[in-house]
Scaffold this active site. Sequence first.
Site, PDB file in Angstrom:
ATOM      1  CG  HIS A 114      -1.915  -1.074   1.255  1.00 52.73           C
ATOM      2  ND1 HIS A 114      -2.971  -1.081   2.142  1.00 52.73           N
ATOM      3  CD2 HIS A 114      -2.058  -2.188   0.507  1.00 52.73           C
ATOM      4  CE1 HIS A 114      -3.702  -2.168   1.945  1.00 52.73           C
ATOM      5  NE2 HIS A 114      -3.154  -2.857   0.954  1.00 52.73           N
ATOM      6  CG  HIS A 171     -13.864   0.626   0.718  1.00 48.84           C
ATOM      7  ND1 HIS A 171     -14.738   0.782   1.743  1.00 48.84           N
ATOM      8  CD2 HIS A 171     -13.100  -0.456   1.045  1.00 48.84           C
ATOM      9  CE1 HIS A 171     -14.540  -0.133   2.670  1.00 48.84           C
ATOM     10  NE2 HIS A 171     -13.542  -0.903   2.261  1.00 48.84           N
ATOM     11  CD  GLU A 207     -10.252  -3.825  -3.263  1.00 48.12           C
ATOM     12  OE1 GLU A 207     -10.790  -4.257  -2.231  1.00 48.12           O
ATOM     13  OE2 GLU A 207      -9.047  -3.488  -3.310  1.00 48.12           O
ATOM     14  NE  ARG A 242      -9.511  -6.739  -2.470  1.00 54.96           N
ATOM     15  CZ  ARG A 242      -8.445  -6.820  -1.688  1.00 54.96           C
ATOM     16  NH1 ARG A 242      -7.681  -7.879  -1.727  1.00 54.96           N
ATOM     17  NH2 ARG A 242      -8.159  -5.837  -0.867  1.00 54.96           N
ATOM     18  CE1 TYR A 274     -11.165   2.285   3.357  1.00 55.75           C
ATOM     19  CE2 TYR A 274     -10.240   2.069   1.154  1.00 55.75           C
ATOM     20  CZ  TYR A 274     -10.624   1.503   2.357  1.00 55.75           C
ATOM     21  OH  TYR A 274     -10.455   0.155   2.559  1.00 55.75           O
ATOM     22  CD  GLU A 294     -12.868  -4.994   1.292  1.00 60.51           C
ATOM     23  OE1 GLU A 294     -13.001  -4.346   2.337  1.00 60.51           O
ATOM     24  OE2 GLU A 294     -12.132  -4.635   0.353  1.00 60.51           O
TER      25      GLU A 294
END
Length: 404
Positions: A134, A213, A237, A284, A170, A263
């Site tokens: 990250h 997200h 993502e 994911r 975020y 997720e």
Amino acid sequence: MNEPPWAGSDVRITDVRAFLTAPEGTTLVVVRVETSEPGLYGVGCATFTQRANAVATTVTDYLAPQLIGRDPAEIVDITTILHLSGYWRFGPVLNNAISGVDMALWDIKGKLAGMPVWQLLGGRTRTAVPLYAHASGRDPQEVADEVRALQAAGYNHVRCQVAVPGGSTYGAPAAGSTTGAWDPRKYARTVVGLFEHLRQEVGDEVELIHDVHERVAPVDAVGMARELEPYRLFFLEDPVAPEDLNWLRRLREQSSIPIAIGELFTNPAEYRPLLAEGLIDFVRVHVSAIGGLTPAWRLAVACDLFGVRTAWHGPGDVSPIGHAANLALDLVSPNFGIQEQHPFSAEAEEVFPGVPQPRDGHLWPSDRPGLGVDFDERAADKYPPPPRDRWKPPRRPDGAVQRP
């Protein structure tokens, strides 16, 4: 309780316990399954950090009574019964509780066989597992500097998040926010600018990732994907929430950017239309949230049939045991894509001896039997969980809750 007709092993489950610990400040849930064989036990990850106490209660009050006396080798039969015994199923609390049991039973099976779990699943298809790290910053240049540092450390895949000036963000440090408000459209513009800057600064050799997200409206997610296409992301993502998956068809029509999603999924069946219609490129998923290693392995095999690669969720609210389960799946899956990394602290390593260790941008397996990670109860007691769940959804500038 009626035993299946094939039950004949001398080994039996004698106790099932759940533990809460927070060596890094985030509550982790661990399940330990004891057996009648002296010294033989298994540990599993059941971490749903936002509802940790509910998971622990489910394990001890509802699952444990069904497990005492069972043969731990019958993993599929046991987990199927646990899923169906409550009638309603596939919620995150129940799934995480079952995951703790499921992983612990695989851990026991590996120890009985004297083999790592990845050998039991068919053996490795790769020497080591590539990781993504990250990078974040208050502005695009700080992110670029972090990307370069990670490249120097051996990483070729980096997730990049940047602060949104004047607002909530975020995955990155705050950037002068005074309201804490989340402005989805401002965020989308900021992210496009981030990746334009990154490609100018770090070039094309590094693979870049971004996590939306689910924090923008579906129509803005489509536009964002279209604008990001020139910057050749490895994947984008969760651009839309599970409630808005129909928008993936429109996104596919307007952008070739690779998509990773899932997720927040808790039922592997949610992937059926996404696989059948070719709407995603990476699966994911938070492995414990769908019930553990057993359903995740089935999902990986199903994805392979459709050319979809794996990218299991691997942040700090997956315990080191869960990361070891991810590693086992990564090693054996021909359709492996990439694995998210969380660098664990010395405190976490104290609680979880045998934490998989990254090196040169990869995670390297061990030959220890089972999952290869242990759990030290005395060390865990030194790091009690925080008194309450801390995660809260963001709010928009007008005060309304932003639906993630």
